[in-house]
Design a protein around this motif. Structure first.
Motif, PDB file in Angstrom:
ATOM      1  N   LEU A  66       3.384  -1.061   4.076  1.00 14.36           N
ATOM      2  CA  LEU A  66       2.865   0.295   3.927  1.00 14.36           C
ATOM      3  C   LEU A  66       4.011   1.257   3.666  1.00 14.36           C
ATOM      4  CD1 LEU A  66       0.553   2.411   4.231  1.00 14.36           C
ATOM      5  CD2 LEU A  66       1.143   2.513   6.658  1.00 14.36           C
ATOM      6  N   GLN A  67       3.854   2.065   2.635  1.00 15.46           N
ATOM      7  CA  GLN A  67       4.817   3.120   2.330  1.00 15.46           C
ATOM      8  C   GLN A  67       4.071   4.448   2.391  1.00 15.46           C
ATOM      9  OE1 GLN A  67       8.101   2.288   1.406  1.00 15.46           O
ATOM     10  NE2 GLN A  67       8.669   4.433   1.465  1.00 15.46           N
ATOM     11  N   VAL A  68       4.519   5.336   3.277  1.00 17.32           N
ATOM     12  CA  VAL A  68       3.890   6.640   3.418  1.00 17.32           C
ATOM     13  C   VAL A  68       4.823   7.689   2.831  1.00 17.32           C
ATOM     14  CG1 VAL A  68       2.889   8.331   4.995  1.00 17.32           C
ATOM     15  CG2 VAL A  68       2.750   5.882   5.535  1.00 17.32           C
ATOM     16  N   LYS A  69       4.344   8.376   1.800  1.00 16.06           N
ATOM     17  CA  LYS A  69       5.169   9.375   1.113  1.00 16.06           C
ATOM     18  C   LYS A  69       4.964  10.746   1.735  1.00 16.06           C
ATOM     19  CE  LYS A  69       4.730   6.898  -3.256  1.00 16.06           C
ATOM     20  NZ  LYS A  69       4.187   6.930  -4.630  1.00 16.06           N
ATOM     21  N   GLU A  74       6.893   7.830   9.308  1.00 19.28           N
ATOM     22  CA  GLU A  74       7.413   6.854  10.274  1.00 19.28           C
ATOM     23  C   GLU A  74       6.495   5.643  10.454  1.00 19.28           C
ATOM     24  OE1 GLU A  74       6.882  10.104  10.916  1.00 19.28           O
ATOM     25  OE2 GLU A  74       5.888  10.392  12.869  1.00 19.28           O
ATOM     26  N   ASP A  75       5.299   5.695   9.883  1.00 16.30           N
ATOM     27  CA  ASP A  75       4.410   4.527   9.906  1.00 16.30           C
ATOM     28  C   ASP A  75       4.793   3.511   8.833  1.00 16.30           C
ATOM     29  OD1 ASP A  75       1.582   6.692  10.505  1.00 16.30           O
ATOM     30  OD2 ASP A  75       2.846   5.643  11.961  1.00 16.30           O
ATOM     31  N   SER A  76       5.703   3.893   7.942  1.00 13.03           N
ATOM     32  CA  SER A  76       6.126   2.981   6.879  1.00 13.03           C
ATOM     33  C   SER A  76       6.756   1.739   7.497  1.00 13.03           C
ATOM     34  CB  SER A  76       7.129   3.666   5.950  1.00 13.03           C
ATOM     35  OG  SER A  76       6.539   4.782   5.310  1.00 13.03           O
ATOM     36  N   ALA A  77       6.188   0.600   7.201  1.00  9.93           N
ATOM     37  CA  ALA A  77       6.620  -0.665   7.804  1.00  9.93           C
ATOM     38  C   ALA A  77       5.786  -1.776   7.183  1.00  9.93           C
ATOM     39  CB  ALA A  77       6.416  -0.654   9.316  1.00  9.93           C
ATOM     40  N   THR A  78       6.129  -2.999   7.530  1.00 10.29           N
ATOM     41  CA  THR A  78       5.274  -4.131   7.197  1.00 10.29           C
ATOM     42  C   THR A  78       4.465  -4.497   8.435  1.00 10.29           C
ATOM     43  OG1 THR A  78       6.772  -4.992   5.505  1.00 10.29           O
ATOM     44  CG2 THR A  78       5.230  -6.553   6.488  1.00 10.29           C
ATOM     45  N   LEU A 105       0.855  -1.184   0.000  1.00 11.66           N
ATOM     46  CA  LEU A 105       0.000   0.000   0.000  1.00 11.66           C
ATOM     47  C   LEU A 105       0.893   1.235   0.000  1.00 11.66           C
ATOM     48  CD1 LEU A 105      -3.062   0.503   0.270  1.00 11.66           C
ATOM     49  CD2 LEU A 105      -2.783   0.358   2.740  1.00 11.66           C
ATOM     50  N   HIS A 106       0.587   2.180  -0.887  1.00 11.62           N
ATOM     51  CA  HIS A 106       1.317   3.442  -0.925  1.00 11.62           C
ATOM     52  C   HIS A 106       0.322   4.561  -0.669  1.00 11.62           C
ATOM     53  CE1 HIS A 106       5.081   1.790  -2.780  1.00 11.62           C
ATOM     54  NE2 HIS A 106       4.233   0.828  -3.074  1.00 11.62           N
ATOM     55  N   THR A 126      12.003  -2.076   8.568  1.00 14.01           N
ATOM     56  CA  THR A 126      13.162  -2.667   7.907  1.00 14.01           C
ATOM     57  C   THR A 126      14.373  -2.642   8.842  1.00 14.01           C
ATOM     58  OG1 THR A 126      12.318  -1.890   5.789  1.00 14.01           O
ATOM     59  CG2 THR A 126      14.638  -2.511   5.881  1.00 14.01           C
ATOM     60  N   ALA A 127      15.077  -3.759   8.899  1.00 12.29           N
ATOM     61  CA  ALA A 127      16.304  -3.923   9.688  1.00 12.29           C
ATOM     62  C   ALA A 127      16.069  -3.844  11.196  1.00 12.29           C
ATOM     63  CB  ALA A 127      17.373  -2.917   9.278  1.00 12.29           C
TER      64      ALA A 127
END
Lengths: 116, 114
Positions: free
Chosen positions: B110-113, B83-87, B11-12, B40-41
């Protein structure tokens, strides 16, 4: 910091090598878990230990050998692995899952393994 | 075999958008539903554990609902931030009791631009 540490964070090994992954938890938990995440697949449970006793082996090949010497430490011994075993290996810990009520599992950051 | 399914796979969204995604699980022999956030990481981080039908839990801008009769849970993020970008992962224990043997879905990334 989740209170669960894993070493090493990255590992490259040949198919004839023997290596070990280490997990340590500082949360006072009694249960520890190994998970595997291969590319494009869900996290997959491998082994469960509760009070140092293995309670689950999810049909894992014998080239993966877990060891739980005490409730704070968990090892995964690796030998004669195959390239398809390359994956992220995660460790987790929780309170005794059989004490009643769902127990949250706390994860380490994982070891990224590459088998050549 | 317990199958836990998540959708969408990715989701973007733009910063400030609200979003939601779904976790589906077999409604028979339900015991609990866990939600995790995995950056990530980093280590997967527990968000919620839900057990009761109709339950709703909230943590800041993130909330989750549970429908055990039809076998789904929704995760909502209000006013998404980068900062909500995550799986986001959901998981349910295998069996009708707490065995600790979690079955995970594939996750929603989720990728938040900004």
């Amino acid at each position: 910091e989740t209170g669960v540490t894993q070493t090493p964070r990255h590992l490259v090994m040949g198919m004839t090598n023997k290596k070990s992954l280490k997990c340590e938890q500082h949360l006072g938990h009694n249960a520890m878990y190994w998970y595997k995440q291969s590319a494009k697949k869900p996290l997959e449970l491998m082994f469960v230990y509760n009070f140092k006793e293995q309670t689950e082996n999810n049909s894992v090949p014998s080239r993966f050998s877990p060891e739980c010497p005490n409730s704070s430490h968990l090892f995964l011994h690796l030998h004669t692995l195959q390239p398809e075993d390359s994956a992220l290996y995660l460790c987790a810990s929780s309170q005794d899952p059989q004490r009643g009520g769902p127990e949250t599992q706390y994860f380490g950051p994982g070891t990224r393994l590459l088998v050549l | 075999i317990l199958n836990v399914e998540q959708s969408p796979q990715s989701l973007h969204v733009q910063e400030g958008d609200s979003t939601n995604f779904t976790c589906s699980f077999p409604s028979s022999n339900f015991y609990a539903l866990h939600w995790y956030r995995w950056e990530t990481a980093k280590s997967p981080e527990a968000l919620f554990v839900m057990t009761l039908n109709g339950d709703e839990k909230k943590k800041g801008r993130i909330s989750a609902t549970l429908n055990t009769k039809e076998g789904y849970s929704y995760l909502y993020i209000k006013g998404s931030q980068p900062e909500d970008s995550a799986t986001y992962l959901c998981a349910s224990p295998r069996g009708s009791s707490n065995t600790g043997k979690l079955i995970f879905g594939q996750g929603t990334t989720l990728q938040v631009k900004p």
